[in-house]
Enzyme design. Structure first.
Site, short mmCIF file in Angstrom:
data_model
loop_
_atom_site.label_atom_id
_atom_site.label_comp_id
_atom_site.label_asym_id
_atom_site.label_seq_id
_atom_site.Cartn_x
_atom_site.Cartn_y
_atom_site.Cartn_z
N LYS A 182 0.86 -1.20 0.00
CA LYS A 182 0.00 0.00 0.00
C LYS A 182 0.90 1.25 0.00
CE LYS A 182 -3.74 2.54 1.07
NZ LYS A 182 -4.86 2.78 0.15
N PHE B 286 2.11 6.88 -10.09
CA PHE B 286 1.74 8.07 -10.85
C PHE B 286 0.31 7.90 -11.39
CE2 PHE B 286 6.49 8.76 -12.08
CZ PHE B 286 6.75 9.25 -10.80
N CYS C 220 -3.08 7.53 -9.10
CA CYS C 220 -4.35 7.75 -8.40
C CYS C 220 -5.06 9.00 -8.92
CB CYS C 220 -4.13 7.89 -6.90
SG CYS C 220 -3.82 6.30 -6.16
N LYS D 20 4.03 3.16 -12.38
CA LYS D 20 2.61 2.81 -12.52
C LYS D 20 1.87 3.96 -13.17
CE LYS D 20 -1.34 0.96 -9.93
NZ LYS D 20 -1.75 0.43 -8.62
N THR E 20 -6.41 3.35 -11.54
CA THR E 20 -7.88 3.45 -11.66
C THR E 20 -8.30 4.59 -12.58
OG1 THR E 20 -7.85 4.75 -9.66
CG2 THR E 20 -8.33 2.40 -9.44
N CYS F 169 -31.80 -8.77 -32.81
CA CYS F 169 -31.49 -8.61 -34.23
C CYS F 169 -32.52 -7.69 -34.89
CB CYS F 169 -31.48 -9.97 -34.93
SG CYS F 169 -30.92 -9.89 -36.64
N CYS G 214 -26.55 -11.58 -31.74
CA CYS G 214 -27.43 -12.64 -31.27
C CYS G 214 -26.68 -13.61 -30.36
CB CYS G 214 -28.04 -13.38 -32.46
SG CYS G 214 -26.82 -14.01 -33.62
N CYS H 73 -27.69 -14.35 -26.37
CA CYS H 73 -28.24 -15.68 -26.09
C CYS H 73 -27.82 -16.13 -24.69
CB CYS H 73 -27.78 -16.70 -27.12
SG CYS H 73 -28.42 -18.36 -26.79
#
Lengths: 465, 449
Positions: free
Chosen positions: A45, A132, A134, A172, A200, A352, A412, A416
Site C-alpha cells: 500500500k 503516478f 491515483c 505505474k 484506476t 437482431c 445474437c 443468447c
C-alpha cells in the site's frame, strides 16, 4: 507442471500473481497471510507522507444479480506511519525471502523521493513502484495521476528515482490520459526498468437519488473516485496492448492491472504482454483464497498448450493485434442457432430485429405477418417445419437465421443466455483476402454512393474512381 | 367520487387456519429483486400465453428488477385486479411458471407467483391510490355473489365510473378466495384485505347476508325482478353450491362432512374443534380432496384419501399431491366407498370400501378402513337454479350458465355471467379472466345504451 516463476526486470517471483497496492497490502500481517495463500508478490500500500482518509470511501456498481461488477474508491495512500510500514516490510522479507515485495511510493519533492527510496531499500523491498496513477485526492496535491498526464514531469520524477535506487524501478501509469504511449515513452526515456498499468479510471459510481448526492457519500458531498474491478478489464487490456506493441516501450517488462479476477483473465493479460499481473478488487471481494485457483488454472492451461513456462505465453497474442485497416474484409461468419439447445426465449430475435440487421426470423409466419412485424426483407427459404424448443415447449419458438442477409455481427450470440446455442459459422465468401489498406493503396477504398466531393478529389489526384 | 366501501368484519381469533404457516411467505425487496433479475425477459413469452388473464409477466418482472414496483403492479392489475391473491393461490406450476423457458434448460423456473404477490402488495401498501376512477356515469350494475368473479368485475366497472352493487348470501365476501383456499396459501384476512382495496376503487356497495331469490318471502332477500328493474345490468357470479354426496348407507348424520364446508369452517369458524378426530378419510381425487387432506394432516390428523380409480386418473395436481404426501397424506386408490360404518352410539368408526376395477366395485372384496371423520370431496352441486329466474337465461346439461364466450353475455341481453357457475369450477384466475371479459362487454353496453 509448467514453471510459473517469473523474472520481472531482475525481480524474481515464484509466480506472476501479485497483489496490487491497495487495502489488501495495507499491513505486514495481511501480506504474510496472502503469501501463505499462494500469492507470489505484493506491492505494498503506497508509502509517502501519511494522510487522513474519509468515510465512506468505496462505491460499487452492480449489474443484475452480479455484485460489484465495478468498484471505485476515494481512498488515498497509506494512513499509517512510515516507520511502522517499513518495519513490517523488513519483517515480511525476513520471513518470506523468496517472495516479492515491491514498495509503492508517492511523494512530492526530490528530497522526499531520495529519502523514501533509500528507506524502502533499507527495509528490504525488492523494487519500487512509482505511483503516478491515483485519480483522486493526490492529484490535487500535484501527485498521482497528475504526473502521468505530464510526460515531461513524469520523466523527470522517474529519472530521480532511477538515480536514487539500486533496485528496479517500475512506473505505474494512469489510464486517464489521451494517449498512453506518451507516458509510456516517458518511462522509457527516464531509464526506469518496468511499467505497471492501469491505475484506476476517474469515475462517479452513482447518485443517491434520495439525498441527491453522488456516491460514495461523505457527509453531504462526494467526489470522483478511481474505477476498477471486472468492468475495467477491457480498457486495461487495450492500454496494455498499446504499450506492448510499441517497438521500444514493449521491451520493458509490464505488470498488468485492471479487473483481473481469475486465471483466465491473468492468461489474457500475459498473452497481451504482461510479465506479472496485479490483483486487487477480486481479493477485496473474495479474499486471498482466490489465488489457489489462479495458480492451478494457469498451470493446467500452460500444460494443456504444451507451454513449459509463463514466459512462453507472454506476448503470444500481441502480433495478432492489427489496425482496422489491416483486417480481412473478405472474412465472413454467419449466426447459426442450434434448435437442440435453444430454450425459446427469442432474445436473439428481438436483438437482431431492433438492434441489428433484421435477419433472424420466426418460423411459421407468413410473409405478410413477417412484414407486419417489421421485416423489410423476407428470407428466400423459410423452414416449413415448426421448430420445437428443447423440452418440447409447444409452438414455433426457435428462431432461424436468414444466412444471405446475416452480416455476422455477433449480437445474437452475445445476447443468447445459453452458451453454445448460437455459434458464428465461418462461411467462404468466395472473395480473395483483402484489407482496407489494400483497397486504399489501389484507390478503390470507397463504395459508390458516397460524398461527391471526395470522389472528385480522388479523380483529380488521378486515382481510380 | 364517493366510496361506499363497507366496514368488513375482522375474523375472530381462535380459528384453526391460524395454525398454518405460510407456504410461500412474501418476498422482501432484496429477495424480489434478486429473483426478478433471473428473468430472461423473453419475447412473446410462453408464461404470458399460459396465464388465463394474459398478464405481461416479463414486463412486470423487469419493472421489479429496476425498482419500478408501482409500474409492475399496474402491469399486473390492468389485466388482473386480483393479481395479489392469484399470485398466492394460482397453480403456477401448471400455468405461468410451468411454461417458463427455464424448464427447458433444467433450471428452476422464475417464481412468478411470489413476484406477482410482492409487486401488488408492496405497491398498494405504499400507495393504495394506484388508480383513479372515471367520473360517475349514473349507470348501475348489480352483481350476484361476492366471489372472485364479481369482485373483479365490480372493480373494473367502478373504474369506468359505473356504480356496482354486490349482493352476497354469506356474511363474508370473497367466495373461494376467502373461504375455500387452503390456509397455507392464503388466510381469510389476506383475501378480505384485497377485497377492501378493490371496493375502494370507486362507487361499489356490498350487501352481505342478502340472498337473491325468485320471490321474496322474508328479510334479507331481494328478487331477480327487482334487480332487473333497479339496475342497468346484472352480473351473475354465483360460484358453486353445496358439496355432493355419495348416496351410500350411513352417510347422513354426524361425522360425515362435505369438503368445502369443512374448509370454510376451518378458515372462518372459531367454534370448530377437531380434538377427538384421530383418523380421517377423504373421499375423492381432486384438488379439493388433496387440499383438505393436506390441511387435516398438518393439524396432526392421520389423513387418507380414498379414490375409486388408479392414481394416474386423479385430477389433483401432481405438485399438490407431492406436497401433501410429504406432509403425511396417505392415498388409497382403486377403492369404491360402499357404506359409512357407525358404532352402537351412531358415531362414525370407518368406511367400508370395495376394490375397484374400472372404477366399479368388485363383489366380495370389501374391507373396512377405520376413521372418525369422513370428508366428501366428490364435487359440488350447481347453485345456478336462481339463474333460471332471469328471462332468457339457459343452463346447459350440467347446470352451467350458458354465455357467449367472447362477451360473457347470457341469453338475457342485460345479464352477464362468469366464473365457476359458467366454467363448472376452475381456478380463481379463470374467474377473473371471465369477469374481465364480461366487465368490458357490460361497459360497452352501458356506454352505448
Amino acid at each position: 507442471m509448467a514453471d510459473l516463476s517469473i523474472d520481472f526486470a531482475g525481480i524474481k517471483s515464484p509466480n506472476p500473481f501479485w497483489l496490487a497496492s491497495a487495502p489488501p497490502t495495507n499491513t505486514g500481517d495481511q501480506v504474510m497471510r496472502a503469501f501463505d495463500a499462494g500469492w507470489g508478490g505484493a506491492v505494498w500500500k503506497t508509502l509517502g507522507n501519511p494522510i487522513v482518509n474519509v468515510s465512506s470511501r468505496f462505491g460499487g456498481i452492480d449489474y443484475g444479480n452480479t455484485r460489484m461488477m465495478g468498484l471505485n474508491n476515494i481512498e488515498l495512500i497509506t494512513d499509517r506511519p512510515l516507520e511502522v510500514n517499513l518495519r513490517e516490510i523488513r519483517e515480511v522479507k525476513r520471513r518470506y525471502p523468496s517472495h516479492t515485495v515491491i514498495a509503492s511510493l508517492m511523494v512530492d519533492t526530490k528530497e522526499e523521493w531520495k529519502e523514501i527510496i533509500e528507506r524502502a531499500e533499507e527495509a528490504g523491498a525488492d523494487g519500487h513502484e512509482l505511483n503516478f496513477g491515483c485519480p483522486h485526492g493526490m492529484c490535487e496535491r500535484g501527485m498521482g495521476s497528475a504526473v502521468s498526464a505530464e510526460p515531461k514531469v513524469l520523466m523527470e520524477l522517474a529519472s530521480w528515482a532511477v538515480e536514487f535506487a539500486t533496485k528496479p524501478v517500475i512506473v505505474k501509469l494512469s489510464p486517464n490520459v489521451g494517449d498512453i504511449v506518451e507516458p509510456g515513452e516517458a518511462v522509457l526515456a527516464s531509464g526506469a526498468h518496468g511499467i505497471s498499468l492501469i491505475n484506476t479510471i476517474k469515475s462517479i459510481m452513482g447518485v443517491d437519488l434520495d439525498r441527491m448526492v453522488p456516491m460514495p457519500r461523505v457527509g453531504n458531498a462526494s467526489t470522483n473516485g478511481g474505477y476498477c474491478g471486472p468492468a475495467v478489464k477491457p480498457i486495461a487490456l487495450h492500454l496494455l496492448s498499446q504499450l506492448s506493441r510499441h517497438p521500444q516501450v514493449g521491451r520493458l517488462p509490464i505488470s498488468g492491472i485492471g479487473g483481473i479476477s481469475n486465471w483466465r483473465d491473468a492468461a489474457e493479460f500475459i498473452a497481451l504482454g504482461s510479465t506479472s499481473v496485479q490483483v486487487c478488487t477480486a481479493v477485496m471481494h473474495y479474499g486471498y483464497r482466490i489465488v489457489e485457483d489462479m495458480i492451478e488454472g494457469l498451470s493446467d492451461f500452460l500444460d494443456e498448450r504444451g507451454m513449459k513456462s509463463v514466459n512462453e505465453l507472454r506476448g503470444r497474442a500481441v502480433p495478432q493485434y492489427k489496425e482496422w485497416g489491416e483486417l480481412d474484409l473478405s472474412f465472413r461468419v454467419v449466426a447459426d442457432v442450434d434448435p437442440g439447445k435453444c430454450i425459446g426465449c427469442q432474445l436473439c430475435y428481438v436483438a437482431c430485429m431492433d438492434g441489428a440487421h433484421q435477419c433472424i426470423h420466426l418460423p411459421g409466419r407468413s410473409e405478410a405477418e413477417a412484414r407486419a412485424a417489421g421485416h423489410t426483407h423476407i428470407p428466400k427459404v423459410i423452414p416449413d417445419r415448426a421448430v420445437i424448443a428443447k423440452g418440447g415447449a409447444p409452438g414455433a419458438r426457435v428462431p432461424f437465421v436468414d444466412e444471405d442477409e446475416c452480416i455476422g455481427c455477433n449480437l445474437c450470440q452475445l445476447v443468447c443466455p445459453v452458451a453454445g446455442c448460437i455459434t458464428m459459422k465461418e462461411i467462404p465468401s468466395g472473395k480473395p483476402s483483402e484489407t482496407w489498406n489494400d483497397r486504399a493503396q489501389r484507390g478503390d477504398d470507397f463504395v459508390p454512393g458516397g460524398l461527391r466531393v471526395t470522389e472528385a478529389a480522388r479523380k483529380a489526384r488521378g486515382e481510380r474512381a | 367520487m364517493s366510496i361506499h366501501s363497507p366496514h368488513l368484519p375482522v375474523s375472530p381469533e381462535g380459528r384453526l387456519e391460524e395454525r398454518f404457516e405460510e407456504k410461500n411467505p412474501p418476498y422482501d425487496d432484496a429477495e424480489a429483486i434478486a429473483e426478478a433479475n433471473r428473468c430472461l425477459y423473453c419475447v412473446d413469452a410462453p408464461c404470458i400465453k399460459a396465464c388465463p388473464t394474459a398478464i405481461d409477466i416479463p414486463t412486470f418482472i423487469r419493472k421489479i428488477a429496476t425498482g419500478n414496483v408501482k409500474g409492475a403492479a399496474r402491469t399486473i392489475l390492468s389485466q388482473n385486479l386480483l393479481g395479489k391473491s392469484c399470485g398466492q393461490v394460482c397453480p403456477v406450476e401448471v400455468l405461468c411458471a410451468g411454461a417458463c423457458v427455464y424448464n427447458d434448460w433444467e433450471r428452476e423456473p422464475i417464481r412468478i407467483g411470489r413476484l406477482q404477490r410482492y409487486a401488488v402488495e408492496t405497491a398498494i401498501a405504499k400507495d393504495p391510490a394506484l388508480y383513479q376512477a372515471k367520473p360517475q356515469t349514473g349507470k348501475r350494475v348489480a352483481l350476484i355473489g361476492a366471489g372472485p368473479a364479481s369482485i373483479a368485475a365490480a372493480g373494473w366497472l367502478a373504474l369506468e365510473g359505473h356504480e356496482a352493487v354486490i349482493y352476497e348470501r354469506k356474511e363474508l365476501p370473497g367466495g373461494l378466495n376467502t373461504l375455500g383456499i387452503a390456509p397455507y396459501k392464503m388466510k381469510v384476512e389476506d383475501s378480505i384485505a384485497e377485497i377492501s382495496w378493490v371496493l375502494s376503487l370507486g362507487n361499489i356497495e356490498l350487501f352481505p347476508g342478502v340472498e337473491v331469490v325468485d320471490e321474496v318471502s322474508g328479510q334479507g332477500q331481494i328478487s331477480t325482478q327487482e334487480l332487473l328493474e333497479k339496475y342497468d345490468a346484472v352480473f351473475l357470479g354465483l360460484g358453486l353450491g353445496a358439496d355432493s354426496k355419495l348416496n351410500v348407507p350411513g352417510e347422513n348424520g354426524e361425522g360425515v362432512v362435505g369438503a368445502t364446508h369443512l374448509i370454510e369452517r376451518l378458515k372462518a369458524d372459531p367454534s370448530l374443534r377437531l380434538d377427538g378426530v384421530k383418523r380421517a378419510i377423504i373421499v375423492g381425487g381432486g384438488n379439493t380432496a388433496i387440499d383438505i387432506a393436506h390441511e387435516l394432516s398438518l393439524l396432526g390428523i392421520d389423513a387418507t384419501m380414498v379414490y375409486r380409480g388408479p392414481a394416474a386418473d386423479m385430477s389433483a395436481y401432481e405438485h399438490e399431491m407431492l406436497h401433501g404426501r410429504a406432509d403425511g397424506v396417505k392415498v388409497a386408490t382403486d377403492r369404491v366407498p360402499v357404506a359409512v360404518v357407525r358404532d352402537e352410539k351412531e358415531r362414525v368408526c370407518g368406511l367400508r370400501v370395495a376394490r375397484a376395477e374400472n372404477k366399479r366395485p368388485v363383489p366380495g372384496t370389501e374391507e373396512e378402513l377405520p376413521a372418525d371423520l369422513i370428508v366428501l370431496a366428490v364435487g359440488q352441486n350447481r347453485a345456478t337454479a336462481i339463474a333460471r329466474a332471469f328471462p332468457g337465461i339457459e343452463l346447459d346439461g350440467r347446470g352451467r350458465v350458458v354465455v357467449d364466450a367472447k362477451t360473457g353475455r347470457t341469453g338475457n341481453p342485460r345479464v352477464w355471467s362468469g366464473g365457476d357457475c359458467v366454467n363448472g369450477g376452475k381456478e380463481v384466475v379463470n374467474a377473473v379472466a371471465e369477469a374481465r371479459v364480461a366487465a368490458q362487454s357490460i361497459h360497452a353496453f352501458l356506454a352505448g345504451a
